[in-house]
Structures are given as C-alpha cells and as structure tokens.
Design a protein around this motif. Structure first.
Motif, PDB file in Angstrom:
ATOM      1  N   ALA A   1      -4.769   9.104   1.914  1.00  0.00           N
ATOM      2  CA  ALA A   1      -4.114   8.992   0.889  1.00  0.00           C
ATOM      3  C   ALA A   1      -4.414   8.398  -0.617  1.00  0.00           C
ATOM      4  CB  ALA A   1      -2.096   8.783   1.102  1.00  0.00           C
ATOM      5  N   ARG A   2      -4.540   9.027  -1.356  1.00  0.00           N
ATOM      6  CA  ARG A   2      -4.780   9.005  -2.520  1.00  0.00           C
ATOM      7  C   ARG A   2      -4.874   9.461  -3.682  1.00  0.00           C
ATOM      8  NH1 ARG A   2     -10.037   9.790  -0.167  1.00  0.00           N
ATOM      9  NH2 ARG A   2     -10.919   8.104   0.791  1.00  0.00           N
TER      10      ARG A   2
ATOM     11  N   ARG B   1       1.258  -1.249   0.095  1.00  0.00           N
ATOM     12  CA  ARG B   1      -0.081   0.036   0.249  1.00  0.00           C
ATOM     13  C   ARG B   1       1.051   0.991   0.219  1.00  0.00           C
ATOM     14  NH1 ARG B   1      -4.141   0.202   4.564  1.00  0.00           N
ATOM     15  NH2 ARG B   1      -4.614   1.422   2.200  1.00  0.00           N
ATOM     16  N   LEU B   2       2.239   0.576  -0.087  1.00  0.00           N
ATOM     17  CA  LEU B   2       2.991   2.724   0.312  1.00  0.00           C
ATOM     18  C   LEU B   2       3.425   2.914  -1.169  1.00  0.00           C
ATOM     19  CD1 LEU B   2       5.510   1.652   2.694  1.00  0.00           C
ATOM     20  CD2 LEU B   2       3.836   2.945   3.121  1.00  0.00           C
TER      21      LEU B   2
ATOM     22  N   LEU C   1      12.125   6.929  -9.307  1.00  0.00           N
ATOM     23  CA  LEU C   1      11.192   7.913  -8.646  1.00  0.00           C
ATOM     24  C   LEU C   1      10.161   7.789  -8.744  1.00  0.00           C
ATOM     25  CD1 LEU C   1      13.736  11.351  -9.951  1.00  0.00           C
ATOM     26  CD2 LEU C   1      14.164   9.696  -7.792  1.00  0.00           C
ATOM     27  N   THR C   2       9.842   7.670  -9.359  1.00  0.00           N
ATOM     28  CA  THR C   2       8.433   7.844  -9.190  1.00  0.00           C
ATOM     29  C   THR C   2       7.829   7.323  -7.865  1.00  0.00           C
ATOM     30  OG1 THR C   2       7.160   8.009 -11.051  1.00  0.00           O
ATOM     31  CG2 THR C   2       5.677   6.825 -10.124  1.00  0.00           C
ATOM     32  N   VAL C   3       8.480   5.805  -7.698  1.00  0.00           N
ATOM     33  CA  VAL C   3       8.261   4.793  -6.486  1.00  0.00           C
ATOM     34  C   VAL C   3       9.170   5.113  -5.422  1.00  0.00           C
ATOM     35  CG1 VAL C   3       8.859   2.526  -6.190  1.00  0.00           C
ATOM     36  CG2 VAL C   3       8.357   3.215  -8.046  1.00  0.00           C
ATOM     37  N   VAL C   4      10.006   5.869  -6.083  1.00  0.00           N
ATOM     38  CA  VAL C   4      10.746   6.631  -4.256  1.00  0.00           C
ATOM     39  C   VAL C   4       9.981   7.727  -3.731  1.00  0.00           C
ATOM     40  CG1 VAL C   4      13.144   7.302  -3.432  1.00  0.00           C
ATOM     41  CG2 VAL C   4      12.866   5.830  -5.169  1.00  0.00           C
ATOM     42  N   PHE C   5       9.230   8.688  -4.523  1.00  0.00           N
ATOM     43  CA  PHE C   5       8.386   9.503  -3.700  1.00  0.00           C
ATOM     44  C   PHE C   5       7.518   9.038  -3.340  1.00  0.00           C
ATOM     45  CE2 PHE C   5      10.487  12.680  -7.209  1.00  0.00           C
ATOM     46  CZ  PHE C   5      12.012  13.229  -6.418  1.00  0.00           C
ATOM     47  N   ALA C   6       6.238   7.732  -4.098  1.00  0.00           N
ATOM     48  CA  ALA C   6       5.590   7.925  -3.296  1.00  0.00           C
ATOM     49  C   ALA C   6       5.533   7.109  -2.088  1.00  0.00           C
ATOM     50  CB  ALA C   6       4.513   6.343  -4.501  1.00  0.00           C
ATOM     51  N   VAL C   7       6.847   6.210  -1.882  1.00  0.00           N
ATOM     52  CA  VAL C   7       7.111   5.004  -1.015  1.00  0.00           C
ATOM     53  C   VAL C   7       7.254   6.561   0.395  1.00  0.00           C
ATOM     54  CG1 VAL C   7       9.082   4.103   0.803  1.00  0.00           C
ATOM     55  CG2 VAL C   7       7.790   3.013  -2.134  1.00  0.00           C
ATOM     56  N   LEU C   8       7.879   7.396  -0.199  1.00  0.00           N
ATOM     57  CA  LEU C   8       9.024   8.858   0.494  1.00  0.00           C
ATOM     58  C   LEU C   8       7.896   9.485   1.622  1.00  0.00           C
ATOM     59  CD1 LEU C   8      11.955   9.695  -0.957  1.00  0.00           C
ATOM     60  CD2 LEU C   8      12.169   8.310   1.370  1.00  0.00           C
ATOM     61  N   SER C   9       7.148   9.334   0.143  1.00  0.00           N
ATOM     62  CA  SER C   9       6.033  10.137   1.026  1.00  0.00           C
ATOM     63  C   SER C   9       4.286   9.659   1.558  1.00  0.00           C
ATOM     64  CB  SER C   9       4.745  10.210  -0.508  1.00  0.00           C
ATOM     65  OG  SER C   9       5.452  11.649  -1.653  1.00  0.00           O
ATOM     66  N   ALA C  10       4.339   8.588   1.550  1.00  0.00           N
ATOM     67  CA  ALA C  10       3.643   7.268   2.518  1.00  0.00           C
ATOM     68  C   ALA C  10       4.010   7.300   3.595  1.00  0.00           C
ATOM     69  CB  ALA C  10       3.364   5.895   1.571  1.00  0.00           C
ATOM     70  N   LEU C  11       5.518   7.066   3.736  1.00  0.00           N
ATOM     71  CA  LEU C  11       5.500   7.299   5.409  1.00  0.00           C
ATOM     72  C   LEU C  11       5.807   8.390   6.237  1.00  0.00           C
ATOM     73  CD1 LEU C  11       9.399   4.932   3.934  1.00  0.00           C
ATOM     74  CD2 LEU C  11       7.141   4.173   5.371  1.00  0.00           C
ATOM     75  N   LEU C  12       6.287   9.366   4.884  1.00  0.00           N
ATOM     76  CA  LEU C  12       6.620  10.533   6.184  1.00  0.00           C
ATOM     77  C   LEU C  12       4.832  10.913   6.462  1.00  0.00           C
ATOM     78  CD1 LEU C  12       7.538  13.085   6.966  1.00  0.00           C
ATOM     79  CD2 LEU C  12       6.923  14.284   4.696  1.00  0.00           C
ATOM     80  N   TYR C  13       3.942  10.479   5.192  1.00  0.00           N
ATOM     81  CA  TYR C  13       1.832  10.961   6.115  1.00  0.00           C
ATOM     82  C   TYR C  13       1.820   9.950   7.228  1.00  0.00           C
ATOM     83  CZ  TYR C  13      -2.970  10.078   5.244  1.00  0.00           C
ATOM     84  OH  TYR C  13      -3.982  10.688   5.552  1.00  0.00           O
ATOM     85  N   LEU C  14       3.073   8.594   7.207  1.00  0.00           N
ATOM     86  CA  LEU C  14       2.457   8.130   8.061  1.00  0.00           C
ATOM     87  C   LEU C  14       3.271   8.159   9.483  1.00  0.00           C
ATOM     88  CD1 LEU C  14       2.490   4.067   6.546  1.00  0.00           C
ATOM     89  CD2 LEU C  14       0.184   5.465   7.420  1.00  0.00           C
TER      90      LEU C  14
ATOM     91  N   PHE D   1      -2.350   5.302  -7.266  1.00  0.00           N
ATOM     92  CA  PHE D   1      -3.184   4.107  -8.409  1.00  0.00           C
ATOM     93  C   PHE D   1      -4.916   4.379  -7.661  1.00  0.00           C
ATOM     94  CE2 PHE D   1       0.385   2.074  -9.165  1.00  0.00           C
ATOM     95  CZ  PHE D   1       1.003   2.233 -10.359  1.00  0.00           C
ATOM     96  N   VAL D   2      -5.406   4.692  -7.073  1.00  0.00           N
ATOM     97  CA  VAL D   2      -6.243   4.940  -6.591  1.00  0.00           C
ATOM     98  C   VAL D   2      -7.941   5.660  -6.437  1.00  0.00           C
ATOM     99  CG1 VAL D   2      -8.350   4.800  -4.017  1.00  0.00           C
ATOM    100  CG2 VAL D   2      -6.239   2.929  -4.652  1.00  0.00           C
ATOM    101  N   TYR D   3      -9.150   5.999  -7.010  1.00  0.00           N
ATOM    102  CA  TYR D   3      -9.314   7.906  -6.441  1.00  0.00           C
ATOM    103  C   TYR D   3     -10.782   7.242  -6.233  1.00  0.00           C
ATOM    104  CZ  TYR D   3      -5.381   9.054  -9.952  1.00  0.00           C
ATOM    105  OH  TYR D   3      -3.959   9.991  -9.905  1.00  0.00           O
ATOM    106  N   ASP D   4     -11.335   8.622  -6.000  1.00  0.00           N
ATOM    107  CA  ASP D   4     -12.720   8.341  -5.530  1.00  0.00           C
ATOM    108  C   ASP D   4     -13.707   8.420  -6.741  1.00  0.00           C
ATOM    109  OD1 ASP D   4     -11.982   7.626  -2.820  1.00  0.00           O
ATOM    110  OD2 ASP D   4     -12.296   9.462  -1.987  1.00  0.00           O
ATOM    111  N   ASP D   5     -13.793   9.360  -7.447  1.00  0.00           N
ATOM    112  CA  ASP D   5     -14.558   9.693  -8.517  1.00  0.00           C
ATOM    113  C   ASP D   5     -14.323  10.056  -9.930  1.00  0.00           C
ATOM    114  OD1 ASP D   5     -14.108  11.684  -7.527  1.00  0.00           O
ATOM    115  OD2 ASP D   5     -15.692  13.124  -6.632  1.00  0.00           O
ATOM    116  N   LEU D   6     -14.681  10.254 -10.762  1.00  0.00           N
ATOM    117  CA  LEU D   6     -14.402  10.830 -11.402  1.00  0.00           C
ATOM    118  C   LEU D   6     -13.452  12.416 -12.213  1.00  0.00           C
ATOM    119  CD1 LEU D   6     -13.823  10.484 -14.683  1.00  0.00           C
ATOM    120  CD2 LEU D   6     -16.724  11.676 -15.439  1.00  0.00           C
ATOM    121  N   ILE D   7     -14.265  13.235 -11.017  1.00  0.00           N
ATOM    122  CA  ILE D   7     -13.427  14.396 -10.356  1.00  0.00           C
ATOM    123  C   ILE D   7     -12.139  14.567 -10.393  1.00  0.00           C
ATOM    124  CG2 ILE D   7     -13.581  16.647  -9.442  1.00  0.00           C
ATOM    125  CD1 ILE D   7     -16.128  16.920  -9.277  1.00  0.00           C
TER     126      ILE D   7
END
Length: 184
Positions: free
Chosen positions: A71-72, A3-4, A43-56, A9-15
């Motif tokens: 986070a979505r 999930r990190l 870097l996409t994977v690195v930034f996703a993981v770094l952002s998720a860890l900082l978010y947590l 890739f998760v979105y709630d709605d079309l907007i």
C-alpha cells in the motif's frame, strides 16, 4: 502504528506521484468543498487508518493466493472519498465516455482504471473504496462529528492559521458559512 497513516505520502516514481496529485486535486478537492476543511482533514486520517487496517486484514488472505503490491500513495483515501461521494449522491446516473452509467458504479469503474497505474496497489485501493462505501452508507456513524464541532475547530490551531495563508483555499466547517463562501 505511524505507518497506518504515513503510507499515503510514499510514492515510488514520478508517474505514480503525478497520478496521485491528479487524484488528490480532483476527488479530494470536491469532497472538501462539500464537508469543509476540518472534517476533510479528520476524514483523511480516518480513511487512511481504516483502509490500512482492512488492507492488513485482507493482505494475509490474498497473499496466500497471489502476490500483493504494498500500500502506497493517496489513492486508497481518494477512493474512500469517491465511495462516500457516490453513495451519498442524489444523482442517479452520470456520463462516462459518453455513456450514461449509474453513479454507484462509477468508483468501481475508476478502480478498474486505477489497476493500470504503475505501483498502484489494487488491494489497497479496494480497501479504501470499501471503507468509503461503509462510511457513506452509515456503518461508521460513530466516526462522524456534528457540524458545531467543526465550526469550533475552525477557530483553533492549526485551522485558524490555515485561514490566514494567502492563496490557500480554506473551506469553513459550517454549512451556512460554506454557502456564503461559495457565493462570494
């Protein structure tokens, strides 16, 4: 642990999906042109993981004070790429709605605008921006790999396959090859 990365890739709605697609097209596309497809994917994977860890880390603190949106979407990674681009930019000022502002303030201005995008987590976007700023300022130098490694990775799967797909724009890892690609 998966999930990190998969939260982008998760979105709630079309907007929110449309806003995410525009952000990916505009910010991630220009970032990829500067560094190449291989490094962009890394870097996409690195930034996703770094952002998720900082978010947590920050979510546990902030959730005690106020409600926190999950986070979505790709926006935290796009903010990280914007943070890197602006910290490493040679430009000093840029135009925003006809007003000249310092380039380093541009991502913070965009963060304020993103606050109004539905189902967008301000905290995750902030974490992405902080991760990108840290990388852009050189605090994450251990995550960087040399251009020669990017050139070698251009020749292996799946990147060698990406080059062959018609209509897909593949940006080479080597600066010399990128310049030749841009001029053609």
């Amino acid at each position: 642990v998966h999930r990190l990365v998969t939260y982008i890739f998760v979105y709630d709605d079309l907007i929110s999906l449309t806003c995410g697609a525009i952000i990916i097209w505009y910010f991630a596309g220009s970032f990829e042109k500067n560094i190449g497809t291989v490094k962009h994917c890394f870097l996409t994977v690195v930034f996703a993981v770094l952002s998720a860890l900082l978010y947590l880390l920050l979510e546990t603190i902030v959730s005690k004070v106020s409600a926190v949106e999950d986070a979505r979407g790709f926006m935290p990674v796009a903010f990280a790429m914007l943070g890197v681009s602006t910290t490493r930019s040679r430009m000093k000022r840029t135009l925003v709605f006809g007003v000249r502002v310092p380039v380093v303030l541009m991502p913070w201005f965009m963060l304020c605008i993103a606050w109004f995008i539905p189902h967008s987590s301000f905290l995750s976007n902030l974490c992405g921006l902080l991760a990108g700023e840290a990388y852009g300022l050189g605090y994450c130098f251990c995550l960087d790999f040399p251009e020669s490694v990017g050139t070698k990775l251009d020749r292996v799967l799946p990147f060698s396959l990406l080059k062959r797909i018609p209509g897909l724009k593949y940006i080479p890892g080597s600066l010399v090859e990128r310049r030749a690609f841009e001029s053609s």
